[in-house]
Scaffold this active site. Structure first.
Site, short mmCIF file in Angstrom:
data_model
loop_
_atom_site.label_atom_id
_atom_site.label_comp_id
_atom_site.label_asym_id
_atom_site.label_seq_id
_atom_site.Cartn_x
_atom_site.Cartn_y
_atom_site.Cartn_z
N SER A 63 116.43 -8.02 11.28
CA SER A 63 117.30 -6.72 12.03
C SER A 63 118.56 -6.91 12.11
CB SER A 63 116.36 -6.74 13.44
OG SER A 63 114.92 -6.48 13.23
N HIS A 65 110.64 -15.34 0.67
CA HIS A 65 110.87 -14.29 1.66
C HIS A 65 109.48 -14.47 2.55
CE1 HIS A 65 111.17 -10.62 3.93
NE2 HIS A 65 112.22 -10.80 3.73
N GLU A 68 107.59 -11.94 3.62
CA GLU A 68 106.60 -11.26 3.31
C GLU A 68 105.75 -11.98 1.76
OE1 GLU A 68 109.04 -7.76 2.95
OE2 GLU A 68 109.16 -8.02 5.02
N GLY A 124 112.17 -6.55 10.37
CA GLY A 124 111.99 -5.09 10.39
C GLY A 124 111.16 -4.81 11.56
N LYS A 145 113.46 -4.64 -0.60
CA LYS A 145 111.94 -4.61 -0.49
C LYS A 145 111.43 -3.56 -1.53
CE LYS A 145 112.22 -6.19 4.12
NZ LYS A 145 111.70 -6.54 5.28
N GLU A 178 115.17 -16.56 8.64
CA GLU A 178 114.79 -15.43 8.93
C GLU A 178 113.42 -15.50 9.91
OE1 GLU A 178 116.02 -12.21 5.95
OE2 GLU A 178 114.16 -12.93 5.14
N ASN A 234 118.20 -6.65 0.74
CA ASN A 234 116.74 -6.82 0.46
C ASN A 234 116.40 -5.67 0.41
OD1 ASN A 234 114.38 -7.09 -0.46
ND2 ASN A 234 113.93 -8.60 1.50
C1 PEP Z 1 114.49 -8.93 5.12
O1 PEP Z 1 113.95 -8.30 4.46
O2 PEP Z 1 114.87 -10.11 4.91
C2 PEP Z 1 115.02 -8.39 6.52
C3 PEP Z 1 115.42 -9.20 7.15
O3 PEP Z 1 114.69 -7.30 6.98
P1 PEP Z 1 115.05 -6.48 8.22
O4 PEP Z 1 116.77 -6.52 8.08
O5 PEP Z 1 114.65 -4.94 8.09
O6 PEP Z 1 114.64 -7.01 9.30
#
Ligand code: PEP
Length: 254
Positions: free
Chosen positions: A213, A95, A97, A173, A11, A167, A9
């Site tokens: 992460s 997601h 976000e 992040g 983003k 998630e 992803n």
């Molecule tokens: C994500 O954007 O779905 C995500 C898990 O980000 P990160 O790996 O940076 O934590």
């Protein structure tokens, strides 16, 4: 046997040049990772240039969001049919976000999931608890409610095309990864919900990704858990070497 899905992803990152370069770098080595399915989800404006950079390599193309209506006066939005028309095969929905920055609800995610499936686009439906919800011992309840709400009314036939991504919001992040045990507990519970709502055979076939992460150095342990069938990767998907190292870790577990 569930083929691990390793999804990046991106983003709101990259630009025209770097998006194509990242896709090319991943595509160039995709043949080494046949035990995993690779997927990149660039910003929508770069979907076609990323598609062209991928060429014939075994890397899927996915979007990060879409709107549930098929067309019309919805300024700034894109539809499922628009995505399939440029050969996207997946779309990330709900997601954290989208949920927490843009206020998307389970009902919104459900409408989008139905629309994606209707257009033969595979949804990656995200669920995840906030830190305060985990600390209050409410993780299972929150995930169950997001599962129920986001996937309301999805038939067994359609569910076969859905990917679920767990998630935990506190791990996205932040560099704070869920322990393999924390992640596996939620994944196993999601699998149980699939058994309860559908049947054991379908539940065994649905992929449940972990996101939050994921990095090359923690991927193998997470991906070796019985109910973790791949990863949704943010930060580490912006470097081809890191993304492919995670794919390598998943290949080692199958
Ligand atoms: C994500 O954007 O779905 C995500 C898990 O980000 P990160 O790996 O940076 O934590």
């Amino acid at each position: 046997m569930r083929t691990p899905l390793i999804a990046g992803n991106w983003k709101m990152n990259t630009d025209s040049e770097s998006a194509a370069a990242l896709a090319s770098a991943i595509a160039a080595r995709a043949g080494e990772f046949s035990a995993a399915e690779l997927l990149v989800c660039p910003p929508s404006i770069f979907l076609t240039s990323v598609r062209d950079a991928i060429g014939g390599a075994a890397v899927g193309l996915g979007a990060q969001n879409m709107y549930h209506e098929p067309k019309g006066a919805f300024t700034g939005e894109i539809s499922a049919a628009m995505l399939t028309s440029i050969n996207a095969t997946y779309v990330i929905l709900g997601h954290s976000e989208r949920r927490h920055v843009f206020g998307e609800t389970d009902e919104d995610v459900n409408k989008k999931t139905v629309a994606a499936l209707g257009a033969e686009l595979k949804p990656i439906v995200c669920v995840g608890e906030l830190l305060e919800e985990r600390e209050a011992g409410r993780t299972a309840e929150v995930i169950r409610s997001q599962f129920e709400g986001s996937l309301a009314g999805i038939s067994a036939g359609d569910m076969a095309d859905v990917v679920i991504a767990y998630e935990p919001v506190w791990a996205i992040g932040t560099g704070k990864v869920a322990t393999p045990e924390q992640a596996e507990e939620v994944h196993a519970d999601l699998r149980k919900q699939l058994v309860d709502r559908y049947n054991a055979e379908l539940a065994e076939s649905v992929r449940i990704l972990y996101g939050g992460s994921v990095k090359p150095d923690n991927a193998a342990e997470l991906l070796s858990q019985a109910n973790i069938d791949g990863a949704l990767i943010g930060g580490a998907s912006l470097k081809a070497d890191d993304f492919l190292a995670i794919a390598q870790a998943s290949s080692a577990t199958v």
